[in-house]
Design an enzyme around this catalytic site. Structure first.
Site, short mmCIF file in Angstrom:
data_model
loop_
_atom_site.label_atom_id
_atom_site.label_comp_id
_atom_site.label_asym_id
_atom_site.label_seq_id
_atom_site.Cartn_x
_atom_site.Cartn_y
_atom_site.Cartn_z
N PRO A 139 0.78 -1.24 0.00
CA PRO A 139 0.00 0.00 0.00
C PRO A 139 0.81 1.29 0.00
O PRO A 139 0.23 2.36 0.00
CB PRO A 139 -0.81 -0.13 1.30
CG PRO A 139 0.07 -0.94 2.20
CD PRO A 139 0.80 -1.90 1.32
N LYS A 142 6.89 1.57 1.91
CA LYS A 142 8.28 1.81 1.50
C LYS A 142 8.34 3.00 0.55
O LYS A 142 9.31 3.76 0.56
CB LYS A 142 8.89 0.59 0.80
CG LYS A 142 8.73 -0.72 1.51
CD LYS A 142 9.62 -0.89 2.71
CE LYS A 142 9.41 -2.24 3.36
NZ LYS A 142 8.03 -2.60 3.69
N ASP A 204 10.38 -5.15 -2.42
CA ASP A 204 9.85 -5.60 -1.13
C ASP A 204 8.87 -6.70 -1.51
O ASP A 204 7.69 -6.46 -1.74
CB ASP A 204 9.15 -4.41 -0.45
CG ASP A 204 8.66 -4.73 0.94
OD1 ASP A 204 9.32 -5.52 1.64
OD2 ASP A 204 7.61 -4.20 1.34
N CYS A 257 9.13 -10.03 4.55
CA CYS A 257 8.74 -10.14 5.97
C CYS A 257 8.53 -11.63 6.27
O CYS A 257 7.59 -12.00 6.96
CB CYS A 257 7.53 -9.28 6.30
SG CYS A 257 6.10 -9.60 5.29
N1 SAM Z 1 6.22 -2.39 -0.25
C1 SAM Z 1 4.87 -2.39 0.32
C2 SAM Z 1 4.80 -1.45 1.49
O1 SAM Z 1 5.84 -1.22 2.13
O2 SAM Z 1 3.73 -0.92 1.79
C3 SAM Z 1 4.42 -3.79 0.67
C4 SAM Z 1 4.57 -4.74 -0.45
S1 SAM Z 1 3.95 -6.34 -0.15
C5 SAM Z 1 5.16 -7.05 0.87
C6 SAM Z 1 4.22 -7.09 -1.70
C7 SAM Z 1 3.46 -6.51 -2.86
O3 SAM Z 1 3.76 -7.29 -4.03
C8 SAM Z 1 1.95 -6.55 -2.70
O4 SAM Z 1 1.42 -5.27 -2.89
C9 SAM Z 1 1.49 -7.50 -3.79
O5 SAM Z 1 0.27 -7.11 -4.35
C10 SAM Z 1 2.60 -7.42 -4.81
N2 SAM Z 1 2.71 -8.63 -5.65
C11 SAM Z 1 2.02 -9.78 -5.53
N3 SAM Z 1 2.37 -10.63 -6.53
C12 SAM Z 1 3.28 -10.00 -7.27
C13 SAM Z 1 4.00 -10.35 -8.45
N4 SAM Z 1 3.85 -11.53 -9.02
N5 SAM Z 1 4.84 -9.44 -8.95
C14 SAM Z 1 5.01 -8.24 -8.35
N6 SAM Z 1 4.36 -7.86 -7.25
C15 SAM Z 1 3.52 -8.73 -6.71
#
Ligand code: SAM
Length: 477
Positions: A139, A142, A204, A257
């Protein structure tokens, strides 16, 4: 509260192979039910009440931040040691009912993940204008942090692949109020063709999420060894897709995480094996209790155990790219620029318009830093751009219909009428109720709280029309 019976046995077995794992302390911290709450202030918005938040003495920026906390329903506890703008709170307030949250004055963020600031500060020359990609951004935790640590001459591209999650990313970026962020909605593979474009690549990664078990015990039910394997494969795919878009000598910051080595140290080995990289060692203060680990190939990684640090489980690593990507030709095929007269109408709403150029985002005129104008045009051509710079508004009958993003930006012309609201009025406004307001001005006005823009209203004598976005309104009473 949970007990150790609920922590997956196979996870515990795999973690016991990690040197720095302390099983008893780990179980105990999960059983304790202790919640760590932290927020990160927005330096763009801290000095908005008559130029400053503090009571007006020679306090440092940190103390100004503390002063901001006095305006909030927070009990300030202590600074997060590895963050310039992060603070622990003594308890979790009802954030939703604090208008400052909606004004973008701070972001509620888990403390360990704020270490991204140290990772980037120690590995990148932040005094340079940089092009930074946050690839998995929703969301926006970062991304809002990165925006605060890069220079104002830099540009952040904040990407999220999942369409339904781009809205919350766009909302948080809008509230942050900066002019140097572009939000995109692309699969990592779309970045492969942007060969060598970015100075910094932050991934991330989506992961199995064990690091958040304490905060979100529900996540335990979703954890499985099979999912760890699936996540590891996905992480490799994301890295392989995005790798070409990083410059030679550019820095990759990878984080999860998850506690699982398959998503952490083993990914470092996979990277070392597959690409020309230099693993970067970070300085960590002993008092921070962050564990430095080395993968089989010798790369350094940083593990955050909740039984040691004041934060949740986290893993982070930094690499420098040691390969020369194939050359990229930046050719802009089609300019998406507004008519000069429309841009001039929109520019009147800005306090400072000199350093900006104007682009069209659909019907909306957006102001983008002139230094990045061509790059943003290029990105609009190559990617699905959902937001860029400061969205000013659309032109109707030679007038600007102001966009919500302009209200949240820190660049609204001081000639625009402002209506400062009390906390009760601000909450009413954020619920999208029409307030009874006696005001001599008729027409557009900026609703403010503690000097910070919340949104637009149209004054109509003794009442107003509320232009707060319906999808953002507070539902809580
Ligand atoms: N960086 C964000 C923050 O600090 O608020 C949190 C990111 S969360 C750990 C990982 C993100 O990767 C999610 O928003 C998810 O929707 C996205 N995601 C899921 N599958 C993915 C894919 N195949 N390729 C890239 N991003 C993906």
């Amino acid at each position: 509260m949970i007990n150790n019976m609920h922590l997956p046995a196979s996870l515990m077995t795999s973690l016991s192979k990690i040197n720095s794992f302390d099983r008893d302390a780990f179980v105990q911290v999960h059983e304790s039910g202790e919640q760590v709450v932290s927020v990160r202030m927005n330096p763009l918005k801290r000095s908005m009440v008559n130029g400053e938040w503090s009571i007006g003495n020679d306090q440092s920026a940190k103390l100004n931040n503390q002063e901001l906390i006095h305006h909030s329903p927070f009990t300030f506890h202590a600074p997060v040691p590895w963050s310039s703008n992060g603070y622990y709170l003594s308890e979790r307030p009802l954030f939703t009912l604090d208008p400052l949250l909606h004004a973008g004055a701070y972001y509620v963020q888990e403390a360990s993940s704020m270490f991204v600031e140290e990772a980037i500060k120690q590995t990148v020359d932040l005094s340079q204008p940089l092009l930074v990609l946050d690839l998995c951004a929703a969301p926006g935790g970062k991304s809002t942090l990165l925006q605060s640590v890069i220079s104002k001459e830099s540009l952040l591209v904040s990407n999220e692949v999942i369409q339904s999650r781009v809205n919350i990313l766009k909302e948080n970026i809008t509230k942050w109020g900066a002019d140097n962020v572009v939000v995109t909605n692309n699969d990592p593979s779309a970045f492969s063709k942007l060969s060598g474009l970015f100075d910094v690549l932050v991934i991330d990664a989506p992961c199995s999420g064990s690091g958040l078990f304490r905060r979100d015990p529900e996540a335990i039910n979703e954890w499985s060894e099979a999912n760890v394997e699936l996540c590891s494969q996905r992480q490799q795919r994301i890295l392989a897709d995005a790798w070409p878009c990083l410059k030679e000598d550019g820095v990759l910051i990878y984080s999860t995480c998850s506690y699982s080595a398959e998503e952490d140290e083993e990914i470092l080995d996979w990277l070392e094996e597959r690409f020309e990289v230099e693993g970067l060692r970070l300085r960590v203060n002993d008092e921070w209790k962050i564990d430095e680990v080395q993968s089989a190939s010798g790369a350094y990684g940083y593990r955050f155990w909740p039984n040691k640090v004041k934060g949740e489980g986290f893993f982070i690593v930094a690499f420098r790219k040691k390969e020369t990507p194939s050359p990229l030709r930046i050719k802009i095929k089609k300019n998406q620029e507004p008519a000069k007269k429309d841009a001039a109408i929109a520019a009147q709403w800005m306090q400072i318009a000199d350093a900006y150029s104007f682009v069209m985002q659909g019907q909306i005129i957006a102001a983008v830093p002139t230094a990045w104008h061509d790059m943003i045009q290029f990105l609009m051509q190559e990617l699905k751009v959902r937001y860029a710079g400061i969205e000013l508004g659309s032109i109707a009958k030679n007038d600007l219909l102001p966009e919500h993003a302009l209200a949240l930006s820190t660049n609204v012309n001081s000639k625009v009428v402002r209506v400062e609201l009390t906390k009760e009025q601000a909450l009413d406004y954020l619920r999208k109720n029409d307030l009874q307001l006696d005001h001599p001005h008729k027409g557009w006005a900026l609703a403010t709280y503690n000097g910070l823009g919340l949104g637009w209203m149209k004054l109509l004598g003794n009442r107003m029309n509320n232009y707060y976005p319906k999808e953002w309104r507070i539902l809580m009473r």
